[in-house]
Design an enzyme around this catalytic site. Structure first.
Site, PDB file in Angstrom:
ATOM      1  CB  ILE A 164      -5.501  24.442  25.900  1.00  0.00           C
ATOM      2  CG1 ILE A 164      -6.269  24.541  24.574  1.00  0.00           C
ATOM      3  CG2 ILE A 164      -4.596  25.652  26.095  1.00  0.00           C
ATOM      4  CD1 ILE A 164      -5.424  24.509  23.316  1.00  0.00           C
TER       5      ILE A 164
ATOM      6  CE1 TYR B 238     -15.555  21.360  29.124  1.00  0.00           C
ATOM      7  CE2 TYR B 238     -14.831  20.039  27.259  1.00  0.00           C
ATOM      8  CZ  TYR B 238     -14.770  21.207  27.993  1.00  0.00           C
ATOM      9  OH  TYR B 238     -13.941  22.223  27.593  1.00  0.00           O
TER      10      TYR B 238
HETATM   11  N1  NAP Z   1      -8.022  23.775  28.673  1.00  0.00           N
HETATM   12  C1  NAP Z   1      -8.468  23.042  27.667  1.00  0.00           C
HETATM   13  O1  NAP Z   1      -7.874  22.033  27.302  1.00  0.00           O
HETATM   14  C2  NAP Z   1      -9.729  23.444  26.943  1.00  0.00           C
HETATM   15  C3  NAP Z   1     -10.014  22.803  25.743  1.00  0.00           C
HETATM   16  C4  NAP Z   1     -11.170  23.141  25.047  1.00  0.00           C
HETATM   17  C5  NAP Z   1     -12.016  24.102  25.559  1.00  0.00           C
HETATM   18  N2  NAP Z   1     -11.729  24.708  26.745  1.00  0.00           N
HETATM   19  C6  NAP Z   1     -12.679  25.715  27.240  1.00  0.00           C
HETATM   20  O2  NAP Z   1     -12.008  26.949  27.375  1.00  0.00           O
HETATM   21  C7  NAP Z   1     -12.638  27.734  28.376  1.00  0.00           C
HETATM   22  C8  NAP Z   1     -11.588  28.254  29.332  1.00  0.00           C
HETATM   23  O3  NAP Z   1     -10.946  27.143  29.923  1.00  0.00           O
HETATM   24  P1  NAP Z   1      -9.491  27.206  30.597  1.00  0.00           P
HETATM   25  O4  NAP Z   1      -8.798  26.004  30.173  1.00  0.00           O
HETATM   26  O5  NAP Z   1      -8.873  28.525  30.388  1.00  0.00           O
HETATM   27  O6  NAP Z   1      -9.953  26.991  32.121  1.00  0.00           O
HETATM   28  P2  NAP Z   1      -9.507  27.664  33.484  1.00  0.00           P
HETATM   29  O7  NAP Z   1      -8.075  28.040  33.429  1.00  0.00           O
HETATM   30  O8  NAP Z   1      -9.977  26.744  34.548  1.00  0.00           O
HETATM   31  O9  NAP Z   1     -10.389  28.998  33.525  1.00  0.00           O
HETATM   32  C9  NAP Z   1     -11.779  28.938  33.654  1.00  0.00           C
HETATM   33  C10 NAP Z   1     -12.282  30.340  33.880  1.00  0.00           C
HETATM   34  O10 NAP Z   1     -13.708  30.310  34.031  1.00  0.00           O
HETATM   35  C11 NAP Z   1     -14.063  31.043  35.180  1.00  0.00           C
HETATM   36  N3  NAP Z   1     -15.294  30.542  35.797  1.00  0.00           N
HETATM   37  C12 NAP Z   1     -15.620  29.272  36.074  1.00  0.00           C
HETATM   38  N4  NAP Z   1     -16.813  29.237  36.702  1.00  0.00           N
HETATM   39  C13 NAP Z   1     -17.238  30.510  36.821  1.00  0.00           C
HETATM   40  C14 NAP Z   1     -18.381  31.134  37.384  1.00  0.00           C
HETATM   41  N5  NAP Z   1     -19.361  30.424  37.964  1.00  0.00           N
HETATM   42  N6  NAP Z   1     -18.480  32.484  37.334  1.00  0.00           N
HETATM   43  C15 NAP Z   1     -17.514  33.222  36.774  1.00  0.00           C
HETATM   44  N7  NAP Z   1     -16.400  32.694  36.221  1.00  0.00           N
HETATM   45  C16 NAP Z   1     -16.270  31.355  36.246  1.00  0.00           C
HETATM   46  C17 NAP Z   1     -12.893  30.876  36.104  1.00  0.00           C
HETATM   47  O11 NAP Z   1     -12.902  31.892  37.077  1.00  0.00           O
HETATM   48  P3  NAP Z   1     -12.160  31.711  38.519  1.00  0.00           P
HETATM   49  O12 NAP Z   1     -10.927  30.913  38.280  1.00  0.00           O
HETATM   50  O13 NAP Z   1     -11.884  33.134  38.899  1.00  0.00           O
HETATM   51  O14 NAP Z   1     -13.123  31.026  39.408  1.00  0.00           O
HETATM   52  C18 NAP Z   1     -11.722  30.976  35.148  1.00  0.00           C
HETATM   53  O15 NAP Z   1     -11.401  32.304  34.877  1.00  0.00           O
HETATM   54  C19 NAP Z   1     -13.691  26.837  29.017  1.00  0.00           C
HETATM   55  O16 NAP Z   1     -14.950  27.136  28.474  1.00  0.00           O
HETATM   56  C20 NAP Z   1     -13.238  25.450  28.617  1.00  0.00           C
HETATM   57  O17 NAP Z   1     -14.309  24.539  28.570  1.00  0.00           O
HETATM   58  C21 NAP Z   1     -10.599  24.410  27.443  1.00  0.00           C
END
Ligand code: NAP
Lengths: 250, 77
Positions: free
Chosen positions: A188, A155
């Site tokens: 988050i 990651y």
């Molecule tokens: N949560 C944290 O602690 C955190 C911290 C730092 C950075 N981030 C980053 O923030 C971003 C969002 O994360 P989140 O926490 O909101 O995660 P999340 O709730 O799991 O959401 C991920 C999103 O990405 C979409 N996605 C994944 N694979 C895909 C694909 N092949 N095609 C189209 N859409 C796809 C998912 O769509 P579906 O659900 O519809 O499949 C979902 O809408 C990510 O880049 C993550 O690395 C998160």
């Protein structure tokens, strides 16, 4: 006087990936409240429609599909109107220790977190779908760029790659006055949390390591993304904005 | 599933402890070189070798290597 808001998004058209969940969903909702017209995408139709139904205002569009599918991407880019904002947010996390990394895991994580945001940016740029003065925002992470942790090497590699791309794209796209930045959140509270191998007890201990004693909320990342999308950040490009409850102070 | 082989897979995750001293009764979390990384490596080796996806909780609730073995065995069968 009460209408004064340098962060408003009135008249802006903004495209957000990964809007069916977590940070992407929250960002879509908050942007709509500040006056933007949204085009949102995600794989899960039900959850994407749920986000859609939570948007304020009119004129929004939801497009369901898998960004790994290049036919879908072609169709998507074709359908897009001219954009003032583009939030490259879809992403996944797979943890494993270095010794046990599997080639398929590495491919999966690099595909969705690196290859797709890069290609999509290219495709949107090539199709001239970004207005001058548009803003592109990547959801990177403190991982890889500012922080290391056990099991997080794939990651981190992905997010560090996006960090490098973001800065170089910022340099090139400045010719068209397009700005490119990232937000770099620490942990988050979203769907990603709780999917790994970590127990709730370990999570609680981890939350207390943050100087502000908690993980972030999706909205708190959205508001930083909104700053970068708005004209308030008109002179900001190539910046990686840390949102981390103070964890990188340690 | 064979216990000796299981023990050796777990023992391999310890960099310092002499693997010949590790038995099914070993309280693996008490070994000097046990760490959070060892825990993650144990989860990964079990996934690789037995196709069983344990959680951090399973490690927390196990004391001996035999406990882990029984848990994995119950999920393989
Ligand atoms: N949560 C944290 O602690 C955190 C911290 C730092 C950075 N981030 C980053 O923030 C971003 C969002 O994360 P989140 O926490 O909101 O995660 P999340 O709730 O799991 O959401 C991920 C999103 O990405 C979409 N996605 C994944 N694979 C895909 C694909 N092949 N095609 C189209 N859409 C796809 C998912 O769509 P579906 O659900 O519809 O499949 C979902 O809408 C990510 O880049 C993550 O690395 C998160």
């Amino acid at each position: 006087m009460t209408d004064y808001n340098p962060f408003n998004l009135l008249g802006k058209t903004i495209f957000i990936t990964g809007a069916s969940s977590g940070i992407g969903r929250s960002t879509a909702i908050e942007c709509s409240k500040l006056g933007a017209v949204l085009i949102i995408t995600g794989r899960n139709e039900e959850r994407l429609n749920e986000t859609f139904s939570m948007l304020s205002g009119i004129g929004h569009q939801a497009i369901v599909g898998d960004l790994l599918n290049s036919d879908f991407r072609d169709e998507l880019v074709n359908q897009l109107p001219k954009l003032d904002g583009f939030v490259n947010n879809a992403g996944i996390n797979i943890t494993n220790t270095v010794k046990f990394i599997k080639s398929e895991q590495l491919e999966q994580i690099l595909d969705i977190n690196v290859k797709i945001p890069i290609l999509l940016t290219k495709e949107i740029l090539k199709a001239s779908k970004l207005n001058n003065y548009a803003s592109v925002v990547f959801t990177a992470s403190i991982a890889g760029v500012y922080r290391t942790s056990m099991g997080n090497s794939m990651y981190s590699a992905a997010k560090a790659a996006i960090h490098g791309f973001m800065r170089n794209a910022a340099l090139e796209m400045a010719n068209q006055k397009i700005r490119v930045n990232s937000v770099n959140p620490a942990m988050i509270e979203t769907e990603l949390v709780g999917k790994g191998n970590i127990t709730e007890e370990q999570y609680e201990a981890d939350r207390l390591k943050y100087p502000l004693k908690r993980y972030g909320k999706a909205q708190e990342v959205s508001w930083a993304i909104i700053y970068l999308l708005s004209d308030a950040s008109a002179w900001t490009t190539g910046t990686a904005m840390v949102i981390d409850g103070g964890i990188t102070l340690r | 599933m064979e216990i000796q082989q299981f023990i050796s897979h777990i023992a391999e995750q310890f960099d310092e402890t002499d693997p010949t001293t590790i038995t099914e009764q070993t309280n693996f979390k008490e070994l000097d070189d046990y760490s959070s990384l060892t825990a993650l490596n144990i989860l990964s080796v079990i996934d690789d070798e037995y196709d069983v996806n344990l959680k951090g909780d399973d490690i927390r609730n196990s004391t001996t290597i035999l406990d882990l073995f029984n848990l994995v065995k119950s999920k393989v069968d």
